[in-house]
Design a protein around this motif. Structure first.
Motif, PDB file in Angstrom:
ATOM      1  N   THR A   1       1.155  38.798  10.063  1.00 54.78           N
ATOM      2  CA  THR A   1       1.269  37.905   8.914  1.00 54.78           C
ATOM      3  C   THR A   1       2.504  38.050   8.187  1.00 54.78           C
ATOM      4  OG1 THR A   1      -0.888  38.619   8.134  1.00 54.78           O
ATOM      5  CG2 THR A   1       0.344  38.117   6.439  1.00 54.78           C
ATOM      6  N   ALA A   2       3.271  39.008   8.127  1.00 53.13           N
ATOM      7  CA  ALA A   2       5.037  39.080   7.812  1.00 53.13           C
ATOM      8  C   ALA A   2       5.593  38.063   8.397  1.00 53.13           C
ATOM      9  CB  ALA A   2       5.468  40.539   7.720  1.00 53.13           C
ATOM     10  N   GLU A   3       5.527  37.931   9.691  1.00 51.16           N
ATOM     11  CA  GLU A   3       6.486  37.203  10.352  1.00 51.16           C
ATOM     12  C   GLU A   3       5.995  35.573  10.253  1.00 51.16           C
ATOM     13  OE1 GLU A   3       7.046  36.029  15.343  1.00 51.16           O
ATOM     14  OE2 GLU A   3       6.332  38.246  14.586  1.00 51.16           O
ATOM     15  N   VAL A   4       4.842  35.219  10.185  1.00 59.56           N
ATOM     16  CA  VAL A   4       4.347  33.698   9.887  1.00 59.56           C
ATOM     17  C   VAL A   4       4.894  33.663   8.423  1.00 59.56           C
ATOM     18  CG1 VAL A   4       2.392  32.349   9.722  1.00 59.56           C
ATOM     19  CG2 VAL A   4       2.234  34.005  11.529  1.00 59.56           C
ATOM     20  N   MET A   5       4.706  34.240   7.640  1.00 57.62           N
ATOM     21  CA  MET A   5       4.911  34.121   6.367  1.00 57.62           C
ATOM     22  C   MET A   5       6.638  33.701   6.087  1.00 57.62           C
ATOM     23  SD  MET A   5       2.718  36.557   3.876  1.00 57.62           S
ATOM     24  CE  MET A   5       3.570  35.806   2.307  1.00 57.62           C
ATOM     25  N   ALA A   6       7.318  34.473   6.802  1.00 59.77           N
ATOM     26  CA  ALA A   6       8.826  34.264   6.647  1.00 59.77           C
ATOM     27  C   ALA A   6       9.210  33.221   7.462  1.00 59.77           C
ATOM     28  CB  ALA A   6       9.513  35.625   7.594  1.00 59.77           C
TER      29      ALA A   6
ATOM     30  N   TYR B   1       6.974  29.704   2.361  1.00 60.66           N
ATOM     31  CA  TYR B   1       6.528  28.965   1.494  1.00 60.66           C
ATOM     32  C   TYR B   1       6.340  29.603   0.035  1.00 60.66           C
ATOM     33  CZ  TYR B   1       2.435  26.562  -0.754  1.00 60.66           C
ATOM     34  OH  TYR B   1       1.283  26.076  -1.640  1.00 60.66           O
ATOM     35  N   THR B   2       6.856  28.762  -0.802  1.00 57.23           N
ATOM     36  CA  THR B   2       6.930  29.326  -2.273  1.00 57.23           C
ATOM     37  C   THR B   2       6.076  28.393  -3.212  1.00 57.23           C
ATOM     38  OG1 THR B   2       9.264  29.397  -2.091  1.00 57.23           O
ATOM     39  CG2 THR B   2       8.537  29.579  -4.247  1.00 57.23           C
TER      40      THR B   2
ATOM     41  N   THR C   1       0.874  30.913   2.879  1.00 59.94           N
ATOM     42  CA  THR C   1       1.741  29.887   3.650  1.00 59.94           C
ATOM     43  C   THR C   1       1.293  28.404   3.420  1.00 59.94           C
ATOM     44  OG1 THR C   1       0.051  30.132   5.432  1.00 59.94           O
ATOM     45  CG2 THR C   1       1.779  31.635   5.487  1.00 59.94           C
ATOM     46  N   GLY C   2       0.454  28.096   2.438  1.00 61.97           N
ATOM     47  CA  GLY C   2       0.095  26.930   2.111  1.00 61.97           C
ATOM     48  C   GLY C   2      -1.211  26.391   2.974  1.00 61.97           C
ATOM     49  N   SER C   3      -1.717  27.365   3.780  1.00 62.28           N
ATOM     50  CA  SER C   3      -2.740  26.998   4.645  1.00 62.28           C
ATOM     51  C   SER C   3      -4.047  26.822   4.087  1.00 62.28           C
ATOM     52  CB  SER C   3      -2.954  28.204   5.604  1.00 62.28           C
ATOM     53  OG  SER C   3      -1.598  28.399   6.396  1.00 62.28           O
ATOM     54  N   PRO C   4      -5.162  26.060   4.694  1.00 61.26           N
ATOM     55  CA  PRO C   4      -6.226  25.828   3.998  1.00 61.26           C
ATOM     56  C   PRO C   4      -6.937  27.034   3.688  1.00 61.26           C
ATOM     57  CG  PRO C   4      -6.131  24.454   5.792  1.00 61.26           C
ATOM     58  CD  PRO C   4      -4.778  25.348   6.065  1.00 61.26           C
TER      59      PRO C   4
END
Length: 860
Positions: free
Chosen positions: A599-604, A608-609, A473-476
């Protein structure tokens, strides 16, 4: 005189400010007791604090006893400002932890207790509001021993046999003395307290001044002055603020030697650069008032004027820099008025980020958004008011997003190569998972004969200097150990910035290959509600993916403690009040980061690519035919110049497998030798074969040979291209001007460059980001030999500089002045030269000096 720094900490509404007033009044340092509800407390000096009736900023007061000088530091009690409280703990010799007798030990109390334990701060405990509690002293003491430490001792009567027995039971080192004499020496009790083997407990009511005098006498009697080095200077910075005139104040504690007015202190910046700055004034504050000092001895907590590069948590002298444990878990987008320019607003608000680093103020060039990290709703309201009062800007915030983090599930290797024209660096790393709360740990196991020690240290610096982003997700990135295993430099072409690029790319490539884990923040909660509603609460906790311990059930109420994701519990307080008809109470503190429940819901939702993230490239850059070309992360291992990971056989076999899979034509020793020769010649130049013993006919004697002058390619005019805002905020003099008037800072820079260009005979281009308001088309101004460019709304200065460098570098000499290393490929590959802002500013000062000398020469 004994000199102490004592902090006061508590959960919200425990009576912390009231106790501070009582201590100051009892010692005779104030003549009238102030009250929070009457808005006249001595230490609640800010208008926001008086309006809201809470402490927001840590402040200090001087408390003088007969032979003791105490610097009392009052800290915020609300959870939204717990980061401010943690920073103040770093300079405390002793702490007073206040616990409300009506609330008991809350979740936030435990957080403060753990922070004090982590820094080994000796702690006195004051149980407040005993006058309105139905629990007796021994019941309260039992709760302290169960929830905090079994070494809590009642110091109300400190001369009885029972008291000495309790001290001996808490610290077994005192047991032998107690059995022999039935007493314990005061000096031994002091020593045990200083080592956190005994925690003195006092009971009373700060509002009615009960127990306050006993607490003050206990602090005076049972504390030891901390010993400091008198010969070596050291100081710890815990706060940055501004006085009513806007002057920058650095609050610090002198921990060694002494600090004098006009002293020059050496400051190491996060980048590793060392600067020297002068102390212009030393102030000793007590409430709103202060007195100026010429010398601050060891143990003094003071504010200094002059330094502009100091940061919260920074150490001076022998003191190392410090890191903060608590951090916000919510990220908000700042909503600006339509007429406000986002970048200019961000630059003005950077002063707030200096004062409170936990805000993590950031600017997104692609979307022109300002983002800030906050703890909760109260902090949002306070920040809105601060921005309005100090900067005259009315802002709002969106609903906020959860601050997720990422880690790895297993060990992975990563490699990065950076080799545009005339640059070279290669880095190989290993990324290992670490326990929760470890952060990012760096290490090296690279042999010195493979890569020199100075390059290894530089790579470690690059690992630690920035927040690395995960690939889900581009998170730290957090809770990993990054180990340097191998690396390579070029004797001629390697610069420091090359290893920065290679290191970033190696980390990113490793993450792309790893099995990543998304982490979410959690709340530790304590909920008290009518026992009839307990079943509803436990069902809610389960549905919110939380966990809870066994409930504590009383006659009419129940108490439930546990842990729950922030995403599901952040708005539960209003729901609790609704179904309990206002009788339910909830206390939340920031807990651990744990694997995300969705996790899947947050990524969707984040969408983030990682391959499209230009600020965090995962591929490598190699050189062929005099120009650089990019290689994707999943193909880069086959192109590396040294064995990935430094493990010869295993990784060589892996690389061979990759080559076969990619159908690269590197089969057989002859083909491999040719490929190695191609890499060598592209790096070091063509090799001319020479036959041993061969001698050229008509060869001239060595003494008669004349070296031909080398033909140089004409380079045309000399251009200097400057990233305007980057330069302004990297130079202290211009940055100070920009804090009050950004337009004036731009004008100062333009005038400086007019003088520089005229004297040096070069052409200067200054590029500013999106100067015009929204929808603007940008503009260009010609001022002598200086061209000032204001980019369009959707165009950054970086993009303009890269395009301009590419267009003119082929026929002209180009130098680009910027301290931003993220946008380098076009500049370096096109033959442009990079100069840091500080280096170029030194060149400007030298030029101005030469101009003055010439003028003086003409006049004389």
């Amino acid at each position: 005189m004994k000199r102490l720094t004592v902090g006061i900490l508590a959960h919200v509404d425990a009576g912390k400010t009231t106790l501070s007033e009582g201590l100051l009044f009892s010692s005779g340092n104030i003549l009238k007791l102030g009250r929070v509800d009457k808005r006249d407390a001595f230490l609640d000096t800010h208008s926001l604090e008086r309006e809201r009736g809470i402490t927001i900023f840590s402040k200090q007061a001087l408390l003088e006893l007969d032979d003791t000088l105490i610097t009392l530091i009052d800290t915020p009690g609300h959870i939204d400002f717990s980061c401010e409280a943690e920073r103040a703990i770093s300079v405390q010799d002793y702490a007073i932890l206040i616990i409300s007798a009506t609330d008991g030990v809350t979740a936030h109390t435990k957080t403060l207790w753990h922070l004090l334990a982590a820094r080994s701060v000796p702690t006195f405990i004051f149980v407040n509001k005993t006058d309105i509690s139905d629990r007796r002293r021994h019941q309260l003491l039992d709760e302290l021993r169960v929830n905090l430490s079994s070494r809590c001792v009642d110091f109300t009567e400190d001369s009885t046999t029972d008291f000495f027995e309790a001290c001996a039971s808490a610290d077994e080192r005192l047991m032998e003395q107690f059995f022999a004499t039935d007493t314990v020496q005061t000096e031994d009790i002091r020593h045990s307290i200083s080592k956190r083997r005994i925690f003195p407990c006092f009971f009373g009511s700060a509002l009615k001044m009960r127990g306050v005098g006993e607490l003050l006498s206990g602090i005076d009697k049972y504390t030891l002055e901390k010993k400091y080095s008198e010969s070596v200077f050291g100081a710890r910075i815990y706060k940055i603020a501004r006085d009513p005139q806007g002057k920058r104040l650095t609050y610090l504690k002198v921990t060694g030697g002494s600090l004098k007015t006009k002293d020059t202190v050496e400051i190491t910046l996060p980048s590793g650069e060392v600067v020297n700055e002068k102390i212009e004034e030393i102030r000793l504050y007590s409430g709103e008032k202060y007195k100026s000092l010429s010398v601050a001895p060891s143990g003094t907590v003071c504010a200094v004027l002059g330094p502009a590069s100091t940061r919260v948590g920074m150490g001076l002298g022998f003191e190392p820099s410090d890191t903060q444990t608590l951090s916000p878990v919510l990220d908000y987008r700042m909503l600006l008025p339509r007429e406000a320019n986002s970048y200019e607003t961000y630059m003005r608000l950077t002063a707030l980020s200096e004062e409170d680093p936990s805000l993590a103020l950031s600017y997104e060039p692609a979307t022109h958004e300002i983002r800030v990290r906050l703890m909760g709703e109260i902090q949002i309201e306070v920040l809105k008011r601060l921005i309005s009062d100090r900067f005259g800007i009315s802002v709002e915030f969106d609903e906020g997003e959860i601050l997720y983090k990422e880690t790895v599930a297993d060990t992975v290797l990563g490699a990065g190569h950076f080799e545009p024209l005339r640059h070279y660096a290669e880095v190989h790393l290993r990324i290992d998972p670490m326990p929760e709360g470890s952060g990012i740990v760096s290490a090296t196991e690279c042999a010195i004969d493979t890569l020199s020690l100075n390059w290894q240290r530089l790579i470690i610096t690059h690992i630690e200097e920035r927040t690395h982003r995960g690939v889900l997700t581009g998170s730290p990135l957090t809770d990993v150990k990054i180990t340097l295993t191998a690396g390579k430099a070029h004797l001629k072409h390697t610069e420091g910035g090359d290893f920065r690029q290679a290191t970033y790319r190696a980390i990113r490539q490793g993450l792309m290959k790893a099995e990543s884990v998304l982490l979410e923040p959690t709340f530790d909660f304590r909920i008290e509600l009518p026992r009839d509603n307990l079943g509803r609460l436990m069902n809610d906790i389960t549905s919110m993916y939380g966990t809870a311990s066994s409930p504590e059930i009383n006659e009419h109420t129940a108490i439930l403690e546990g842990n729950c994701p922030v995403a599901t519990m952040r708005s539960y307080a209003s729901e609790l009040r609704a179904y309990t008809k206002g009788e339910g109470r909830i206390a939340l503190t920031v807990g651990r980061y744990m694997p995300c429940h969705n996790t899947a819901e947050v990524m969707a939702r984040r969408n983030y690519t990682p391959e499209l993230d230009e600020r965090n490239p995962s591929g490598s850059v190699f050189c062929k035919g005099g120009s650089g070309y990019a290689v994707p992360w999943d193909e880069a291992d086959a192109f590396m110049h040294i064995t990935p990971g430094g493990i010869a056989r295993e990784v060589a076999e892996q690389a061979a497998t990759v080559r076969v899979a990619k159908k690269l034509d590197y089969r057989g020793t002859v083909e491999e030798d040719k490929e190695l020769m191609r890499i060598f010649e592209s790096t070091y130049g063509k090799i001319k074969k020479r036959v041993v013993g061969e001698k050229k006919e008509n060869a001239a004697p060595v003494t008669e040979r004349k070296e031909r002058p080398k033909k140089q390619k004409p380079r045309g005019d000399e251009y200097v291209i400057i990233d305007g805002y980057n330069f302004i905020f990297a130079v202290d003099a211009l940055r100070r001007a920009a804090e009050s008037d950004l337009a004036r800072a731009r004008d100062l820079l333009t005038r400086l460059m007019c003088d520089y260009a005229a004297f040096r005979g070069c052409k200067v281009i200054i590029a500013f980001d999106a100067y015009k308001r929204r929808g603007g088309e940008g503009s260009v101004e010609e001022i002598g030999a200086v061209t000032v460019v204001y980019t369009k709304e959707c165009q950054t200065a970086d993009a303009y500089i890269e395009r301009t460098t590419y267009e003119i570098a082929e026929h002209h000499s180009v130098r680009v002045v910027t301290s931003d290393y993220q946008e380098q490929l076009v500049i370096l590959g096109s033959g442009g030269l990079r100069v840091s802002a500080r280096e170029f500013y030194a060149e400007i000062l030298e030029t101005l000096k030469l101009i003055r000398e010439k003028i003086d020469g003409y006049l004389n």
